[in-house]
Design a protein around this motif. Structure first.
Motif, PDB file in Angstrom:
ATOM      1  N   SER A 142      69.736  34.124  58.625  1.00 20.82           N
ATOM      2  CA  SER A 142      69.381  35.198  59.545  1.00 20.82           C
ATOM      3  C   SER A 142      68.417  34.651  60.586  1.00 20.82           C
ATOM      4  O   SER A 142      67.852  33.562  60.419  1.00 20.82           O
ATOM      5  N   LYS A 143      68.196  35.396  61.661  1.00 24.74           N
ATOM      6  CA  LYS A 143      67.262  34.927  62.690  1.00 24.74           C
ATOM      7  C   LYS A 143      65.853  34.782  62.122  1.00 24.74           C
ATOM      8  O   LYS A 143      65.110  33.891  62.525  1.00 24.74           O
ATOM      9  N   HIS A 144      65.484  35.626  61.176  1.00 26.05           N
ATOM     10  CA  HIS A 144      64.158  35.523  60.558  1.00 26.05           C
ATOM     11  C   HIS A 144      64.032  34.264  59.706  1.00 26.05           C
ATOM     12  O   HIS A 144      62.990  33.613  59.688  1.00 26.05           O
TER      13      HIS A 144
ATOM     14  N   ARG B 164      63.653  31.292  62.044  1.00 23.96           N
ATOM     15  CA  ARG B 164      62.264  31.226  62.521  1.00 23.96           C
ATOM     16  C   ARG B 164      61.334  30.703  61.430  1.00 23.96           C
ATOM     17  O   ARG B 164      60.419  29.936  61.699  1.00 23.96           O
TER      18      ARG B 164
ATOM     19  N   GLY C  57      61.594  34.536  55.871  1.00 20.44           N
ATOM     20  CA  GLY C  57      61.813  35.666  56.756  1.00 20.44           C
ATOM     21  C   GLY C  57      61.515  36.964  56.042  1.00 20.44           C
ATOM     22  O   GLY C  57      61.583  37.051  54.818  1.00 20.44           O
ATOM     23  N   THR C  58      61.189  37.991  56.824  1.00 19.61           N
ATOM     24  CA  THR C  58      60.844  39.283  56.234  1.00 19.61           C
ATOM     25  C   THR C  58      62.064  40.077  55.808  1.00 19.61           C
ATOM     26  O   THR C  58      61.997  40.869  54.899  1.00 19.61           O
TER      27      THR C  58
ATOM     28  N   GLY D 163      66.747  39.931  56.253  1.00 19.01           N
ATOM     29  CA  GLY D 163      67.844  39.198  56.850  1.00 19.01           C
ATOM     30  C   GLY D 163      69.072  40.040  57.048  1.00 19.01           C
ATOM     31  O   GLY D 163      69.275  41.029  56.368  1.00 19.01           O
TER      32      GLY D 163
ATOM     33  N   LYS E 127      58.526  37.122  60.959  1.00 18.97           N
ATOM     34  CA  LYS E 127      59.401  38.127  61.576  1.00 18.97           C
ATOM     35  C   LYS E 127      60.222  37.487  62.666  1.00 18.97           C
ATOM     36  O   LYS E 127      59.839  36.555  63.284  1.00 18.97           O
TER      37      LYS E 127
END
Length: 154
Positions: free
Chosen positions: A22-24, A27, A123-124, A126, A154
């Motif tokens: 996921s983008k989280h 990151r 991540g927080t 996904g 986040k």
């Protein structure tokens, strides 16, 4: 005369990054790369998949879900190679693996304890290939129950 002891700057030797693409999670990996560069740490990246889905059979043949799971694991392995290349640019030791478990948070916590992880970066939540991987409840569970510091990104 000098009563202060030098603080051990290598407190963060092993960083765990639970990863679901996921983008989280991406990151979080970037944040882990930055920390690993600063502390000369290694990164261990794990993806957790639900073993119940991977072992379903219908009429004595693997179910379609089994094929989807295999395809998903292949995609993760492809992504792991890309992330490994990024880590190698900074001479960061990198390891990636896929764990099979139906209890995601508990598996991550157990893995972190067994592997002597010093820091978890995740991540927080996904919305990646394994939606159940990083929902807020999982990251909260890990943050509250892990034996080491946890950073939620986040």
């Amino acid at each position: 005369m000098d009563s202060c002891q030098i603080v051990n700057t290598s407190l963060i030797r092993n960083i765990l990054v639970p990863f679901d693409n996921s983008k989280h999670a991406v990151r979080a990996f970037g944040h882990a790369l930055d920390l690993a560069r600063k502390y000369h740490s290694s990164i261990i990246l794990i993806t957790v998949t639900d073993e119940d889905q991977a072992t379903q059979w219908l009429n004595d043949t693997p179910s379609r879900q089994h094929g989807v799971e295999k395809s998903r694991n292949s995609e993760f392995k492809r992504i792991f190679k890309i992330l490994e290349t990024q880590a190698a640019k900074f001479q960061i030791r990198f390891e990636a693996m896929i764990l099979e478990s139906s209890t995601i948070a508990e598996s991550i916590i157990s893995f972190a304890t067994k592997k002597n992880i010093d820091y978890i970066v995740m991540g927080t939540h996904g919305n990646g290939m394994v939606k159940e991987m990083m929902l807020g409840r999982v990251s909260t569970n890990i943050a509250l129950n892990a034996h080491c510091p946890v950073v939620l990104v986040k």
